[in-house]
Design a protein around this motif. Sequence first.
Motif, short mmCIF file in Angstrom:
data_model
loop_
_atom_site.label_atom_id
_atom_site.label_comp_id
_atom_site.label_asym_id
_atom_site.label_seq_id
_atom_site.Cartn_x
_atom_site.Cartn_y
_atom_site.Cartn_z
N LYS A 2 0.74 -1.21 -0.11
CA LYS A 2 -0.10 -0.08 -0.02
C LYS A 2 0.72 1.28 0.03
O LYS A 2 1.75 1.37 0.61
N GLN A 42 1.08 -1.34 -7.92
CA GLN A 42 -0.09 -1.00 -8.72
C GLN A 42 -0.99 0.21 -8.13
O GLN A 42 -1.32 1.20 -8.44
N ASN A 43 -0.78 0.13 -6.52
CA ASN A 43 -1.43 1.05 -5.80
C ASN A 43 -0.38 2.04 -5.59
O ASN A 43 0.55 1.99 -4.64
N ALA A 46 -2.17 7.80 -2.80
CA ALA A 46 -2.88 7.58 -1.28
C ALA A 46 -3.33 8.99 -0.76
O ALA A 46 -2.68 10.16 -1.22
N ASP A 233 -6.31 4.30 -0.36
CA ASP A 233 -5.43 4.29 -1.33
C ASP A 233 -6.14 3.75 -2.77
O ASP A 233 -7.40 3.26 -2.52
N TYR A 234 -5.35 4.31 -3.60
CA TYR A 234 -6.06 4.06 -5.10
C TYR A 234 -5.23 3.28 -5.83
O TYR A 234 -3.82 3.36 -5.94
N ASN A 235 -5.79 2.28 -6.70
CA ASN A 235 -4.96 1.74 -7.83
C ASN A 235 -5.25 2.40 -9.23
O ASN A 235 -6.36 2.91 -9.33
N ASN A 279 -9.17 3.28 -9.09
CA ASN A 279 -10.10 2.41 -8.28
C ASN A 279 -9.56 2.32 -6.80
O ASN A 279 -8.23 2.33 -6.40
N ASN A 281 -8.19 0.89 -3.53
CA ASN A 281 -7.64 -0.33 -3.01
C ASN A 281 -8.15 -0.79 -1.88
O ASN A 281 -7.91 -0.04 -0.59
N GLU A 282 -8.93 -1.83 -1.69
CA GLU A 282 -9.62 -2.12 -0.46
C GLU A 282 -8.46 -2.95 0.60
O GLU A 282 -7.77 -3.69 -0.19
#
Length: 282
Positions: A2, A42-43, A46, A233-235, A279, A281-282
């Motif tokens: 992350k 990928q992620n 933030a 956090d985002y991909n 998207n 990031n879960e």
Amino acid sequence: MKISDKLKEIMQDINSECNTVSPRALKIYELINYKQTFKNAQNLIASFNKRKYSFKYMAAELLWYLSWSLDTDKIWKYAKLWLDIANEDWTVNSNYWYIVLYRFIADYYNQYNYIIEKLKEDKDSRQALIRYNAHEHVYKGNKDFTCTISNQFFIRDNKLDMIVNMRSNDLFFGFQYDIVWFWLVLQSIRLDLLDTYPNLELWNIYYSAGSMHIYESMMMIAREILTEDDWIDYNIILNKSLLKLKKDIQQNWTKYWYDLEKTKDYKQFIKDKFYIDINLNE
């Protein structure tokens, strides 16, 4: 991995181990020869409560990069820093896509084509290198001495790695947007190599900064972020090669700037104009 954890790690490293210096009379908290590895990246976005990520600026910077302009007449409205470092004619040097595509290389036309052809010629090549900071940036009075030195690309075990070398990187105003650009370039190169290497995977970014630092004005925010336990956090997924976006941007860049000024949804703008999915990031 992350990116929020990595960013907090960098903040903690600077907070606990830094020196304070004042280049250009601006106090910074600095670590020299700083290195990080972003594994299976990928992620890389933030957003913290104390420092929200600006998708508005991300959209503007991407549009400015991809329009190949060195003029500041558009980008300064999204970050006045560009006026502070402009040349006398209000141009700057650090449009990275301009550097990648307009720096001529005999037999290959530009640096991007050189990377693609070099890796197609030799999968194990050690010569796939993009240079950013260059001799033409060395002149008296230059305030935009390009921060990125180079990107180098390797294919090993059918995985595409990237090495980033920075001469200088501010964590908040530089790194958070630079790392996204480098990730998009890495994804784009993979897309343009898939015809030759259909099983090629994206892998690591190895990041090195001569000076990794935080400006004094942002150090308190960094320390507050270190106490946060809530962030997003985002991909980031690129669905179309940057090279193939060239024609779209060149033909429509005036309209795209107009659309950017009118939009309220910057993530959707980025998706629609640049084929980039952002998207959670879960």
